[in-house]
Structure formats: structure tokens, C-alpha cells
Design an enzyme around this catalytic site. Sequence first.
Site, mmCIF file in Angstrom:
data_model
loop_
_atom_site.group_PDB
_atom_site.id
_atom_site.type_symbol
_atom_site.label_atom_id
_atom_site.label_comp_id
_atom_site.label_asym_id
_atom_site.label_seq_id
_atom_site.Cartn_x
_atom_site.Cartn_y
_atom_site.Cartn_z
ATOM 1 C CE LYS A 71 11.610 1.541 -1.667
ATOM 2 N NZ LYS A 71 11.575 3.008 -1.673
ATOM 3 N N GLY A 133 4.727 8.018 7.415
ATOM 4 C CA GLY A 133 4.865 6.695 6.811
ATOM 5 C C GLY A 133 6.335 6.410 6.517
ATOM 6 N N GLY A 134 6.566 5.398 5.682
ATOM 7 C CA GLY A 134 7.936 4.980 5.367
ATOM 8 C C GLY A 134 8.761 6.117 4.788
HETATM 9 P P1 NAP Z 1 2.812 5.236 3.601
HETATM 10 O O1 NAP Z 1 3.846 4.555 4.434
HETATM 11 O O2 NAP Z 1 1.600 4.489 3.187
HETATM 12 O O3 NAP Z 1 2.354 6.574 4.409
HETATM 13 C C1 NAP Z 1 1.261 7.324 3.979
HETATM 14 C C2 NAP Z 1 1.203 8.628 4.763
HETATM 15 O O4 NAP Z 1 0.139 9.419 4.199
HETATM 16 C C3 NAP Z 1 0.883 8.464 6.245
HETATM 17 O O5 NAP Z 1 1.540 9.462 6.982
HETATM 18 C C4 NAP Z 1 -0.646 8.694 6.279
HETATM 19 O O6 NAP Z 1 -1.125 9.185 7.513
HETATM 20 C C5 NAP Z 1 -0.781 9.781 5.240
HETATM 21 N N1 NAP Z 1 -2.131 9.845 4.710
HETATM 22 C C6 NAP Z 1 -2.738 8.969 3.870
HETATM 23 N N2 NAP Z 1 -3.993 9.380 3.587
HETATM 24 C C7 NAP Z 1 -4.195 10.532 4.278
HETATM 25 C C8 NAP Z 1 -5.278 11.443 4.396
HETATM 26 N N3 NAP Z 1 -6.439 11.246 3.731
HETATM 27 N N4 NAP Z 1 -5.117 12.547 5.166
HETATM 28 C C9 NAP Z 1 -3.965 12.765 5.816
HETATM 29 N N5 NAP Z 1 -2.880 11.952 5.743
HETATM 30 C C10 NAP Z 1 -3.004 10.837 4.986
HETATM 31 O O7 NAP Z 1 3.441 5.810 2.251
HETATM 32 P P2 NAP Z 1 4.975 6.187 1.948
HETATM 33 O O8 NAP Z 1 5.690 5.002 1.423
HETATM 34 O O9 NAP Z 1 5.525 6.892 3.142
HETATM 35 O O10 NAP Z 1 4.818 7.204 0.718
HETATM 36 C C11 NAP Z 1 4.248 8.497 0.884
HETATM 37 C C12 NAP Z 1 4.271 9.241 -0.450
HETATM 38 O O11 NAP Z 1 5.613 9.476 -0.891
HETATM 39 C C13 NAP Z 1 3.583 8.471 -1.578
HETATM 40 O O12 NAP Z 1 2.763 9.355 -2.275
HETATM 41 C C14 NAP Z 1 4.723 8.029 -2.488
HETATM 42 O O13 NAP Z 1 4.317 8.006 -3.843
HETATM 43 C C15 NAP Z 1 5.762 9.137 -2.256
HETATM 44 N N6 NAP Z 1 7.134 8.631 -2.507
HETATM 45 C C16 NAP Z 1 7.829 9.204 -3.539
HETATM 46 C C17 NAP Z 1 9.127 8.766 -3.811
HETATM 47 C C18 NAP Z 1 9.904 9.383 -4.954
HETATM 48 O O14 NAP Z 1 10.898 8.806 -5.396
HETATM 49 N N7 NAP Z 1 9.523 10.534 -5.433
HETATM 50 C C19 NAP Z 1 9.715 7.761 -3.029
HETATM 51 C C20 NAP Z 1 8.969 7.227 -1.966
HETATM 52 C C21 NAP Z 1 7.674 7.671 -1.715
HETATM 53 P P3 NAP Z 1 -1.619 8.166 8.690
HETATM 54 O O15 NAP Z 1 -0.365 7.689 9.358
HETATM 55 O O16 NAP Z 1 -2.452 8.997 9.578
HETATM 56 O O17 NAP Z 1 -2.374 7.056 8.001
#
Ligand code: NAP
Length: 290
Positions: A71, A133-134
Site C-alpha cells: 500500500k 499500526g497502519g
Molecule cells: P499492524 O500495522 O501490524 O498493527 C498491529 C497493531 O496491533 C499494532 O498497534 C500492535 O501493537 C497491535 N498488537 C499486535 N499484537 C498485540 C498484542 N498482543 N497486544 C496488544 N497490541 C497488539 O496492522 P494493521 O494493518 O494496522 O491492521 C490492524 C487490524 O486492522 C488487523 O486486524 C486488520 O485485519 C484490520 N484491518 C481491517 C480492515 C477492514 O477493511 N476491515 C482494513 C485494514 C485493517 P504494537 O505497535 O505494540 O506492536
Amino acid sequence: MKINGKTRTCGLMGNPVEHTLSPVIHNHLAERENRNLVYVPFLVEQDRIREAVEGAYALHIHGLNVTVPHKSAVIPYLKEIDKLAENIGAVNTLVKTENGYKGYNTDMPGLLRAMETENYAMRGESVILLGAGGAARAVAMLCMEQGAKEIYLLNRSMEKAMAVAKEVNGIYKENKIIPMALSDHGKLPDKKYLAIQATSVGLYPHVEDVVISEEEFYDKIETAVDLIYNPYETKFMSMVKAHGGRAMNGLKMLLFQGIIAYELWNDVTVSEETAEEILKKMKEELNIHE
Ligand code: NAP
């Protein structure tokens, strides 16, 4: 579906692409609208993004979606970028223009449209945003764009929460984003919040996990959105509901990011009725029976 010499091709580039729901969204939209368009997934490796974009343009691919992990990496190969996508630093939709593709981010407008269909407000709200995160970074931008009152951004890693807050506050020249460590949630001022769950905690198969397990936290939540849609009801959502709040998942966000991309490619507006129909198809695909 009848494919002939006039069929327009759209698609998704990402890695992996096997589990995407986007073909369900776009092919059903095209079918329902009687549009001669086909949508296919394209697996693109990290070191071949430029070739993929240039090749797609040369092949007159009408429009593309871009998913993880491309992205942001795709941006240097675009002719133009929409302002919101530029601020977010990520595009998920490419629209063919005269000299190349223009990049958009329809994830956030998608989230907003999804929230509107459920009568969720963002303007003037006190928001708890979980994650840095993103996805959370983009939601933080949306909160700013939509005039949320204040945004408490809670993350496991405090450094990341601080970095996102600094960056987004800087772009909007406001100090509405207040970074906090996840473990400090007990210090949140006592009021009613809109909570947006943007961490990956609770995602299938870890369906019993929840980002904050203390019950008291949920007394502060009036409305909640979990960006996760698999499972259909996350533990986070069920805890919000058990404490009297309203909660929705991320499936409609996924639906509307696709619909907005389709609208950009085809210069049309998709009706609410059609959106409902496509949502039904997505649920069938995910085996969700309510
Ligand atoms: P990402 O960049 O990998 O970020 C992950 C986030 O989760 C970080 O803030 C991380 O914290 C936190 N995290 C992971 N494991 C954790 C734990 N055990 N305890 C506490 N915090 C934890 O992922 P992303 O792209 O932002 O996506 C996040 C979620 O949004 C995903 O589940 C994705 O499926 C969902 N999403 C949905 C859509 C939709 O269309 N519905 C679109 C985009 C994303 P740290 O920084 O401390 O590691």
C-alpha cells in the site's frame, strides 16, 4: 459472466491474495449492474511492484486495488496521489488516468460510510483508538478530518503511539491526539467514548483474545467499531455489548472500501440496496449465518 473483446479488467495486487474477498465484491457489483467488467487477483512480489504497475498500465488494466504489503511501496510509481491518501501514506485504489495511475485511499472513506449506515458519529466525539499500526494511523487521520473532539491513542508500544500522535498532530496542526500506553487505560477520563479497535488482537483463530481484558474499561464505551471481521463478533465487541454499548465489526468497512473504488473506476454511485446485496454475498462467502 460473458467475457468478450470489450471486457474491462480490474484487479487486486498484493501478497498474498488467495483469501481476498474483493473479487466477490466487484464481480457481483459488475454482474448486478450489468457492466462488462471482470475483477481478478494478481500476486505481486515486493521487488516487482514497479513492473506490475507499469505492466498493468500498458495492458490497459482499468483499475487496481492494492493490499498489504504494497500500500505504501506502490506510491512512487503513480502519476498522481489524492490528498487524503498522501496524508495517510497508503493507497489501496489506483484509477487509470491519461498518463498513469492516480492513487486513492478508500479504506478510510469506507470506514466512514460503514459507520454512517449504522448511525455512528465521529464529529465531536471523544475517541479511544486502540493500536498504532497502519490501520490505526489512518483512522487517526480520519478522526482529525471528521472533527472528533479528542483522540486517546492507546498502544502496547508507547513509542509507536507517540510517533503516530506526533506525526498526525503535525499534519493537522492540532494537538487532539493524546498518546498513551495500553496498560494506562485506567487513567482515561471518566466519560462515554467511541472506541475503535485497530489492533490485530482477537483475529481468527485467536478469537478469545482481547486487547483490554479489564471489565471496568468497557463501562466507558458507548459505541465501538472493531476493524476485524473474522470472527464476525470479536471478544472485544461482545465485551462492549455486555456493558451496554453498541458494537460493529469491520466487514462493512471492507465492503465500502470496495464500493468506493468501484465508483471511482466506473463513475457511478452504488445504491444502498446494492450495497446490502453485496454484503449478503460476502457473508455467504465467509459462511456467516445470523
Ligand atoms: P499492524 O500495522 O501490524 O498493527 C498491529 C497493531 O496491533 C499494532 O498497534 C500492535 O501493537 C497491535 N498488537 C499486535 N499484537 C498485540 C498484542 N498482543 N497486544 C496488544 N497490541 C497488539 O496492522 P494493521 O494493518 O494496522 O491492521 C490492524 C487490524 O486492522 C488487523 O486486524 C486488520 O485485519 C484490520 N484491518 C481491517 C480492515 C477492514 O477493511 N476491515 C482494513 C485494514 C485493517 P504494537 O505497535 O505494540 O506492536
